[in-house]
Scaffold this motif. Structure first.
Motif, PDB file in Angstrom:
ATOM      1  N   TYR A 329     -80.747  70.684  -6.696  1.00  0.00           N
ATOM      2  CA  TYR A 329     -80.151  69.844  -5.645  1.00  0.00           C
ATOM      3  C   TYR A 329     -79.280  68.752  -6.263  1.00  0.00           C
ATOM      4  O   TYR A 329     -78.140  68.520  -5.819  1.00  0.00           O
ATOM      5  CB  TYR A 329     -81.230  69.206  -4.766  1.00  0.00           C
ATOM      6  N   GLN A 330     -79.793  68.055  -7.264  1.00  0.00           N
ATOM      7  CA  GLN A 330     -79.048  66.943  -7.856  1.00  0.00           C
ATOM      8  C   GLN A 330     -77.753  67.419  -8.493  1.00  0.00           C
ATOM      9  O   GLN A 330     -76.712  66.764  -8.363  1.00  0.00           O
ATOM     10  CB  GLN A 330     -79.934  66.237  -8.887  1.00  0.00           C
ATOM     11  N   MET A 333     -75.326  68.473  -5.693  1.00  0.00           N
ATOM     12  CA  MET A 333     -74.822  67.280  -5.023  1.00  0.00           C
ATOM     13  C   MET A 333     -73.748  66.589  -5.856  1.00  0.00           C
ATOM     14  O   MET A 333     -72.689  66.189  -5.338  1.00  0.00           O
ATOM     15  CB  MET A 333     -75.986  66.320  -4.750  1.00  0.00           C
ATOM     16  N   LYS A 337     -69.740  66.309  -4.602  1.00  0.00           N
ATOM     17  CA  LYS A 337     -68.995  65.054  -4.418  1.00  0.00           C
ATOM     18  C   LYS A 337     -67.632  65.127  -5.083  1.00  0.00           C
ATOM     19  O   LYS A 337     -66.648  64.583  -4.557  1.00  0.00           O
ATOM     20  CB  LYS A 337     -69.802  63.887  -4.981  1.00  0.00           C
ATOM     21  N   PHE A 352     -76.185  74.042  -0.072  1.00  0.00           N
ATOM     22  CA  PHE A 352     -77.259  73.181  -0.562  1.00  0.00           C
ATOM     23  C   PHE A 352     -78.616  73.882  -0.466  1.00  0.00           C
ATOM     24  O   PHE A 352     -78.857  74.666   0.456  1.00  0.00           O
ATOM     25  CB  PHE A 352     -77.317  71.892   0.260  1.00  0.00           C
ATOM     26  N   LEU A 382     -83.676  64.142   3.609  1.00  0.00           N
ATOM     27  CA  LEU A 382     -82.756  64.227   2.475  1.00  0.00           C
ATOM     28  C   LEU A 382     -81.432  64.855   2.897  1.00  0.00           C
ATOM     29  O   LEU A 382     -80.364  64.471   2.410  1.00  0.00           O
ATOM     30  CB  LEU A 382     -83.398  65.028   1.345  1.00  0.00           C
ATOM     31  N   VAL A 383     -81.485  65.825   3.804  1.00  0.00           N
ATOM     32  CA  VAL A 383     -80.251  66.389   4.363  1.00  0.00           C
ATOM     33  C   VAL A 383     -79.428  65.277   5.006  1.00  0.00           C
ATOM     34  O   VAL A 383     -78.210  65.183   4.809  1.00  0.00           O
ATOM     35  CB  VAL A 383     -80.565  67.486   5.396  1.00  0.00           C
ATOM     36  N   ARG A 385     -79.489  62.043   4.413  1.00  0.00           N
ATOM     37  CA  ARG A 385     -78.924  61.163   3.386  1.00  0.00           C
ATOM     38  C   ARG A 385     -77.735  61.839   2.706  1.00  0.00           C
ATOM     39  O   ARG A 385     -76.713  61.190   2.421  1.00  0.00           O
ATOM     40  CB  ARG A 385     -79.987  60.814   2.349  1.00  0.00           C
ATOM     41  N   THR A 386     -77.846  63.131   2.461  1.00  0.00           N
ATOM     42  CA  THR A 386     -76.766  63.880   1.815  1.00  0.00           C
ATOM     43  C   THR A 386     -75.498  63.853   2.650  1.00  0.00           C
ATOM     44  O   THR A 386     -74.394  63.632   2.129  1.00  0.00           O
ATOM     45  CB  THR A 386     -77.216  65.340   1.577  1.00  0.00           C
ATOM     46  N   GLU A 389     -73.849  60.450   2.360  1.00  0.00           N
ATOM     47  CA  GLU A 389     -73.188  60.220   1.078  1.00  0.00           C
ATOM     48  C   GLU A 389     -71.880  60.997   0.982  1.00  0.00           C
ATOM     49  O   GLU A 389     -70.873  60.482   0.480  1.00  0.00           O
ATOM     50  CB  GLU A 389     -74.131  60.622  -0.060  1.00  0.00           C
ATOM     51  N   LEU A 390     -71.876  62.236   1.456  1.00  0.00           N
ATOM     52  CA  LEU A 390     -70.651  63.040   1.407  1.00  0.00           C
ATOM     53  C   LEU A 390     -69.577  62.449   2.318  1.00  0.00           C
ATOM     54  O   LEU A 390     -68.386  62.443   1.964  1.00  0.00           O
ATOM     55  CB  LEU A 390     -70.954  64.478   1.814  1.00  0.00           C
TER      56      LEU A 390
END
Length: 507
Positions: A329-330, A333, A337, A352, A382-383, A385-386, A389-390
Motif C-alpha cells: 500500500y505505501q 500510494m 502521488k 490500490f 484508510l481509503v 484518507r487516501t 491525500e490524492l
C-alpha cells in the motif's frame, strides 16, 4: 513465479532460493550418510516425503487455475491425509529398499527438467516487460488538444453498502462523502466478477473475462472471454491502455495483485506494480529471505496450509501477511502521488490493495499498523484518507479542475467469504453485515473535469462499461453529468444489469 499475487517474485530470486535449498539438502544427505544410524533413517524418510511436494504443488496450481481452493473444498482432506501418512509409514517399514530405489529412479527421471526450469526462468526474466524510453520517443500519433485528463482509481473490495448505505455511525468518511456529493455517482453499479483475477481484466478489456490461465504457455497467461472458446494471451489483448495509446494518449499505471508491467509494458509510458515496487524496496537478498519464509513456500508442503494457520495467532488476518500488505500500500500510494500529477500522462490508472484484508490501519489512532487486528472499517477509513491525500496532491499541482476522476471497486465486500473462512472471528462491527442478504453493489463515482455538483444515477449497470467510459472521457465526449446519464442509458444492456451476469455467460 506466480501470475497474480503480491508474493510473485522475479526469476533470479526464485532460482537463487532453489539453489540454496538444494545445497542445504545435499549437505544434509552427506551428513546423514556419514553419521548413519537413526539420522540416516530419518534422511531416507524425508527424501521420500519430499517427493510429495511437487504433487502437492500440482494440486495447488490446478486449484488456482480453476478458481477453487482445494484446501477448502475437500472436507475429508484431513482424515484422508492422515490415512495416506499411515499407509506410507506402513509401506516404508515393509518395503523400505524398494521405495528408496523407486524414489531414486523417479528423481533421476525428472532431473533433466531442472535445466528446463532454470532455462525457462532465465527466459522469463529476459523478457520481463518494463516501459522503455522508446515509448515516449514520439512514435505516438498526435493527440487532439486535451481538455481533460483521466485518473482512474480502483480500490480493491470497496463496497457500496458498507461505504455509503449502511455504514456504522462510528465510521467517518468525510473525504468520500464530499467527493460523492460533488460527483456523478451510481446507486446500482455491479462489478464484472467477484474475483480480482477476472474483474480487473474485465474492466481493462471492456469484456466479461470468465477465466485467466496463468500457465497458458510460451505466449504467456491467457484470458478467456464470455462467448469465446479459445483463450487470448494477455499481452495481445486489446485493453483500454492499448486503445488510448492508439488514440494518441499517454498512459501510466501503478497497482497491485496483477503483474501490470509484465503484461502491458508495450502500451504504457510509466508503470509500477507490486512486483517491481516490492523488489526495489527489499532488494535481492530481502526478496530471497521473503520467498523462503513466505506463505507460498509453506503451502507447497503437504498439509502446509494447516501448519501455516496453526502457527499463526487467532488474529485471522495474520495469515495473509499484513506487513507485506502495508508495504505494498505505501509503495503504491507513493508512486500514485507522482503518477497522477505527471502532466505527460493523459490516463493514470491506479489499483490500490485496500480495503481488502488484511487490515493495516487503526482509525482510532490514525496510524498504519501491521497487527492484523482491525476490521474492514479500519481499512475503509484508510481509503478515505487516501482519497483526501490524492485530491490535495492534484489541487496543489493545479490539476484538479482539468482532471476527470473515476473512483470505483473491482468487487464488493465478500463478507460471506470472511464468515466462512474465519468462522467465529468476525469483528463485532462486521457481524451485522454477515447476516444481511448478499449485495454485490460497488461504489462508482465520476468527478468530471471542470464540472461541479453531484448527480445520482439509479439505473443498474455493470462496471465493465468503465472501459468505454474512460475512452469517451479521453475523447472529450462527456462534459456534463447529463451527458453521462445519456451515455449510460444507451450503453447499459438489459443483461448486463443483472448483478451476477458473469455467472450466466461464463457457464
Amino acid at each position: 513465479m506466480n501470475y497474480s499475487h503480491d508474493d510473485a517474485l522475479p526469476a533470479p530470486v526464485i532460482s537463487f532460493d532453489v539453489l540454496i535449498v538444494a545445497a542445504l539438502l545435499f549437505c544434509g544427505a552427506r551428513l546423514a550418510r556419514r553419521s548413519g544410524g537413526w539420522l540416516l533413517e530419518l534422511a531416507r524418510i524425508s527424501f521420500l516425503l519430499l517427493l510429495l511436494v511437487p504433487v502437492n504443488v500440482l494440486r495447488l496450481r490446478l486449484g488456482a487455475v480453476s478458481g477453487e481452493s482445494s484446501n477448502h473444498v475437500l472436507p475429508l482432506f484431513a482424515p484422508l491425509a492422515a490415512l495416506a501418512i499411515a499407509l506410507f509409514l506402513l509401506a516404508f517399514s515393509r518395503f523400505k529398499r524398494e521405495l528408496l530405489a523407486l524414489g531414486t529412479k523417479v528423481t533421476l527421471l525428472f532431473s533433466p527438467f531442472v535445466l528446463v526450469t532454470f532455462g525457462q526462468a532465465a527466459w522469463q526474466w529476459r523478457k520481463e516487460g518494463r516501459p522503455s524510453a522508446a515509448n515516449t520517443a514520439g512514435i505516438l500519433p498526435a493527440a487532439q488538444k486535451r481538455r481533460q485528463r483521466v485518473v482512474w482509481i480502483v480500490f480493491d473490495e470497496l463496497d457500496q453498502r458498507a461505504t455509503f448505505l449502511l455504514r456504522p455511525s462510528s465510521v467517518a468518511l468525510p473525504e468520500l462523502d464530499d467527493l460523492r456529493a460533488r460527483s456523478w455517482h451510481a446507486e446500482n453499479a455491479y462489478p464484472p466478477n467477484r474475483l480480482t483475477m477476472m474483474a480487473i481484466p474485465s474492466l481493462l478489456t471492456g469484456k466479461i473475462v470468465c477465466s485467466l490461465d496463468p500457465t497458458a504457455g510460451a505466449s504467456g497467461p491467457s484470458l478467456k472471454m464470455a462467448g469465446e472458446f479459445k483463450g487470448v494471451p494477455v499481452s495481445e489483448t486489446a485493453t483500454v491502455f492499448k486503445r488510448a495509446r492508439e488514440l494518441g494518449f499517454r498512459v501510466g499505471v501503478v497497482g497491485w495483485y496483477h503483474p501490470y508491467c509484465r503484461s502491458f509494458a508495450a502500451d504504457v509510458e510509466r508503470c509500477e506494480d507490486a512486483r517491481t515496487l516490492v523488489a526495489k524496496h527489499l532488494g535481492l537478498w530481502g526478496q530471497m529471505k521473503h520467498a523462503l519464509a513466505s506463505d507460498e513456500m509453506i503451502a507447497s508442503l503437504p498439509l502446509g496450509y494447516r501448519l501455516l494457520n496453526r502457527r499463526k495467532t487467532k488474529a485471522r488476518r495474520i495469515a495473509y501477511g499484513p506487513e507485506l500488505h502495508l508495504l505494498i500500500y505505501q509503495e503504491v500510494m507513493q508512486e500514485a502521488k507522482s503518477l497522477i500529477v505527471d502532466r505527460n500522462v493523459d490516463l493514470a490508472f491506479v489499483h490500490f490493495p485496500i480495503p481488502h484484508l488484511p487490515e493495516i490501519f487503526d482509525r482510532r489512532t490514525g496510524e498504519a499498523t501491521a497487527s492484523g487486528e482491525g476490521s474492514y472499517f479500519d481499512n475503509l477509513a484508510l481509503v478515505d484518507r487516501t482519497v483526501g491525500e490524492l485530491r490535495r496532491v492534484l489541487e496543489n499541482a493545479g490539476l484538479w479542475d482539468e482532471t476527470s476522476l473515476l473512483l470505483m471497486s473491482d468487487h464488493w465486500w465478500r463478507i460471506d467469504a470472511y464468515d466462512f473462512f474465519f468462522k467465529g472471528d468476525l469483528r463485532a462491527e462486521e457481524r451485522p453485515f454477515a447476516s444481511l442478504p448478499l449485495d454485490a453493489r460497488v461504489p462508482f463515482l465520476l468527478k468530471l473535469a471542470g464540472a461541479g455538483g453531484g448527480r445520482s444515477y439509479d439505473k443498474p449497470f455493470n462496471t465493465v462499461l468503465a472501459h468505454d467510459l474512460v475512452l469517451a472521457l479521453l475523447r472529450d465526449e462527456l462534459r456534463h453529468p447529463e451527458d453521462v446519464d445519456r451515455w449510460f442509458d444507451e450503453k447499459a444492456s438489459a443483461q448486463a444489469k443483472d448483478p451476477f451476469f458473469y455467472l450466466y455467460v461464463c457457464k
